[in-house]
Design a protein around this motif. Structure first.
Motif, mmCIF file in Angstrom:
data_model
loop_
_atom_site.group_PDB
_atom_site.id
_atom_site.type_symbol
_atom_site.label_atom_id
_atom_site.label_comp_id
_atom_site.label_asym_id
_atom_site.label_seq_id
_atom_site.Cartn_x
_atom_site.Cartn_y
_atom_site.Cartn_z
ATOM 1 N N PRO A 276 8.529 -9.220 -10.888
ATOM 2 C CA PRO A 276 8.753 -10.634 -10.546
ATOM 3 C C PRO A 276 9.256 -10.844 -9.126
ATOM 4 O O PRO A 276 9.404 -11.979 -8.698
ATOM 5 C CB PRO A 276 9.825 -11.050 -11.565
ATOM 6 C CG PRO A 276 10.619 -9.801 -11.773
ATOM 7 C CD PRO A 276 9.612 -8.675 -11.730
ATOM 8 N N CYS A 277 9.527 -9.741 -8.407
ATOM 9 C CA CYS A 277 10.042 -9.871 -7.045
ATOM 10 C C CYS A 277 9.815 -8.570 -6.286
ATOM 11 O O CYS A 277 9.494 -7.533 -6.869
ATOM 12 C CB CYS A 277 11.542 -10.201 -7.061
ATOM 13 S SG CYS A 277 12.561 -8.868 -7.758
ATOM 14 N N ARG A 278 9.997 -8.651 -5.006
ATOM 15 C CA ARG A 278 9.979 -7.453 -4.179
ATOM 16 C C ARG A 278 11.219 -6.617 -4.501
ATOM 17 O O ARG A 278 12.265 -7.146 -4.863
ATOM 18 C CB ARG A 278 9.990 -7.867 -2.709
ATOM 19 C CG ARG A 278 9.669 -6.733 -1.740
ATOM 20 C CD ARG A 278 9.531 -7.297 -0.350
ATOM 21 N NE ARG A 278 9.053 -6.293 0.592
ATOM 22 C CZ ARG A 278 8.758 -6.556 1.867
ATOM 23 N NH1 ARG A 278 8.904 -7.788 2.332
ATOM 24 N NH2 ARG A 278 8.320 -5.609 2.663
ATOM 25 N N PHE A 347 13.683 -12.161 -2.117
ATOM 26 C CA PHE A 347 12.934 -13.424 -2.086
ATOM 27 C C PHE A 347 11.713 -13.365 -1.180
ATOM 28 O O PHE A 347 10.945 -14.314 -1.114
ATOM 29 C CB PHE A 347 13.846 -14.564 -1.620
ATOM 30 C CG PHE A 347 15.062 -14.770 -2.484
ATOM 31 C CD1 PHE A 347 14.936 -14.890 -3.848
ATOM 32 C CD2 PHE A 347 16.316 -14.824 -1.931
ATOM 33 C CE1 PHE A 347 16.050 -15.087 -4.666
ATOM 34 C CE2 PHE A 347 17.449 -15.013 -2.726
ATOM 35 C CZ PHE A 347 17.308 -15.136 -4.101
ATOM 36 N N SER A 348 11.542 -12.260 -0.463
ATOM 37 C CA SER A 348 10.385 -12.154 0.441
ATOM 38 C C SER A 348 9.154 -11.719 -0.346
ATOM 39 O O SER A 348 9.254 -11.126 -1.422
ATOM 40 C CB SER A 348 10.671 -11.148 1.563
ATOM 41 O OG SER A 348 10.959 -9.875 1.037
ATOM 42 N N GLU A 349 7.991 -12.016 0.196
ATOM 43 C CA GLU A 349 6.738 -11.721 -0.497
ATOM 44 C C GLU A 349 6.454 -10.225 -0.476
ATOM 45 O O GLU A 349 6.557 -9.589 0.570
ATOM 46 C CB GLU A 349 5.577 -12.475 0.164
ATOM 47 C CG GLU A 349 5.575 -13.977 -0.111
ATOM 48 C CD GLU A 349 5.350 -14.299 -1.572
ATOM 49 O OE1 GLU A 349 4.519 -13.616 -2.206
ATOM 50 O OE2 GLU A 349 5.999 -15.227 -2.085
ATOM 51 N N PRO A 350 6.082 -9.636 -1.615
ATOM 52 C CA PRO A 350 5.699 -8.216 -1.650
ATOM 53 C C PRO A 350 4.338 -8.023 -0.996
ATOM 54 O O PRO A 350 3.619 -8.996 -0.709
ATOM 55 C CB PRO A 350 5.637 -7.904 -3.139
ATOM 56 C CG PRO A 350 5.290 -9.219 -3.778
ATOM 57 C CD PRO A 350 5.987 -10.270 -2.930
ATOM 58 N N GLN A 351 3.969 -6.759 -0.795
ATOM 59 C CA GLN A 351 2.652 -6.450 -0.245
ATOM 60 C C GLN A 351 1.569 -6.920 -1.184
ATOM 61 O O GLN A 351 1.671 -6.792 -2.399
ATOM 62 C CB GLN A 351 2.510 -4.941 -0.030
ATOM 63 C CG GLN A 351 3.386 -4.378 1.077
ATOM 64 C CD GLN A 351 3.089 -2.913 1.318
ATOM 65 O OE1 GLN A 351 2.203 -2.325 0.702
ATOM 66 N NE2 GLN A 351 3.818 -2.307 2.220
ATOM 67 N N LYS A 352 0.492 -7.487 -0.609
ATOM 68 C CA LYS A 352 -0.644 -7.917 -1.424
ATOM 69 C C LYS A 352 -1.664 -6.789 -1.569
ATOM 70 O O LYS A 352 -1.794 -5.967 -0.708
ATOM 71 C CB LYS A 352 -1.320 -9.132 -0.789
ATOM 72 C CG LYS A 352 -0.446 -10.386 -0.851
ATOM 73 C CD LYS A 352 -0.330 -10.919 -2.243
ATOM 74 C CE LYS A 352 0.371 -12.273 -2.277
ATOM 75 N NZ LYS A 352 0.470 -12.796 -3.643
#
Length: 352
Positions: A276-278, A347-352
């Motif tokens: 659910p999160c980085r 809260f930062s976006e994980p790698q896509k």
């Protein structure tokens, strides 16, 4: 025949409040009754006749977080999760991608075979690593219940040595042999095993590698304990360097805390989704530690006794752990306005 033109669906920028709401909605699904994993029939329904994904990647990732993958689906699904295949590829695209990766692997093998004699004579550390890999792999038990050999140990040695020679960021560390075994049990072709392992390390941001991800994880774990459970944090601080000594959890990505390989795969595929999160691995470590928190405080354990207790955690259930870790993250989100700087990366976006 309908030729799907579906491409990866990325969400438009959203406010912090919308982001938290979306995450809570995703997490809430896993907190209810345990559901059946995604089987081959359902997995195939996610793709159209040309083999292109007709669901959003976010939808598939949420389903994997919620339910996991059936063992029959993992060999193919992990190729998407690691980035071996693109989510927006067709069947033909994937055939070409596999061919390219096979040729790239063969080229790497050829180059490494040519330079290996030079490394053996000129690089003293190379022979030490080579011997260490051989020793580690030979200790692996690779037979089934009937005593039949499951994997070729020489193949594991070859892949681990190649990984060492080609990956300048991640030198060989003990434990890689245990991790690679799980990839060998997922895939049979040598080039697939090599690239799945490489992409797994990249996708998880080298979180299981000492001096790169492990140190960062331990720093965040210490900060997370101090934020969510200051009483326990103070107790641990008084007992010495307890948290830094928990590095084996991250080095093996919790491989030894579970009942079975299926549990390990279940957790690892959640890590690969980025949900659910980085840095979800830090939340998982905190959750495991919470299972023995009361005993540690009640018995006023010493640092050595705490570590012995943690090292003896070997029979967890992956679904239960993921559910509890998601609950922990829910608690974290409720206090998002108080989160210290060192934990903002959740809260930062994980790698896509």
């Amino acid at each position: 025949m309908r030729k799907g033109m579906v491409r990866e669906q990325f969400q438009s920028p959203e406010s912090s409040e919308e982001h938290f709401t979306r995450l809570r909605a995703s997490i809430s699904t896993i907190l209810g009754m345990k559901k059946l994993p995604i089987d081959s029939t359902e997995w195939e329904s996610y793709f159209d006749e040309s083999g292109q994904l007709c669901k959003s990647r976010d939808y598939v990732a949420a389903q994997i977080l919620d339910r996991g993958l059936d063992p029959t689906v993992r060999p193919e699904a992990w190729k998407f999760l690691t980035g071996y295949y693109s989510w927006c590829s067709s069947c033909d695209d994937r055939l070409m991608a596999d061919s390219r990766k096979r040729k790239s692997y063969e080229s790497l093998c050829t180059v490494c075979e040519k330079i290996q004699p030079l490394l053996e004579t000129e690089h003293r550390g190379f022979m030490e690593v080579q011997n260490l890999i051989k020793s580690d792999v030979q200790r692996l038990y690779v037979r089934d219940a009937q005593g039949n050999t499951l994997v070729d140990k020489s193949q594991l040695e070859k892949i681990l040595l190649l990984n060492y020679m080609c990956n300048v960021e991640a030198e060989y560390q003990q434990g890689f042999h245990e991790m690679l075994l799980l990839f060998r049990l997922l895939a049979e072709k040598e080039h697939e095993i090599y690239w799945l392992f490489q992409f797994f390390l990249q996708k998880t941001e080298n979180s299981c590698i000492m001096n790169i991800g492990v140190e960062k994880n331990l720093f965040m774990l210490r900060a997370l304990i101090a934020f969510l459970d200051p009483v326990f944090a103070k107790h641990l601080e008084e007992k010495g360097q307890v948290v830094p000594a928990l590095f084996p959890w991250f080095c093996l990505f919790f491989q030894r805390v579970f009942k079975s390989f299926d549990d390990v795969w279940r957790l690892w595929e959640v890590f690969l989704t980025g949900l659910p999160c980085r840095n979800f691995q830090v939340i998982v470590a905190y959750t495991i530690l919470q299972t023995v928190r009361d005993q540690i405080i009640k018995e006023d354990m010493s640092g050595d006794d705490i570590l012995m207790l943690c090292n003896n955690i070997i029979d967890l259930d992956a679904d239960e752990l993921i559910s509890k870790a998601c609950t922990t993250y829910e608690l974290f989100l409720k206090n998002n306005n108080k989160v210290p700087k060192e934990l903002q990366e959740f809260f930062s976006e994980p790698q896509k």
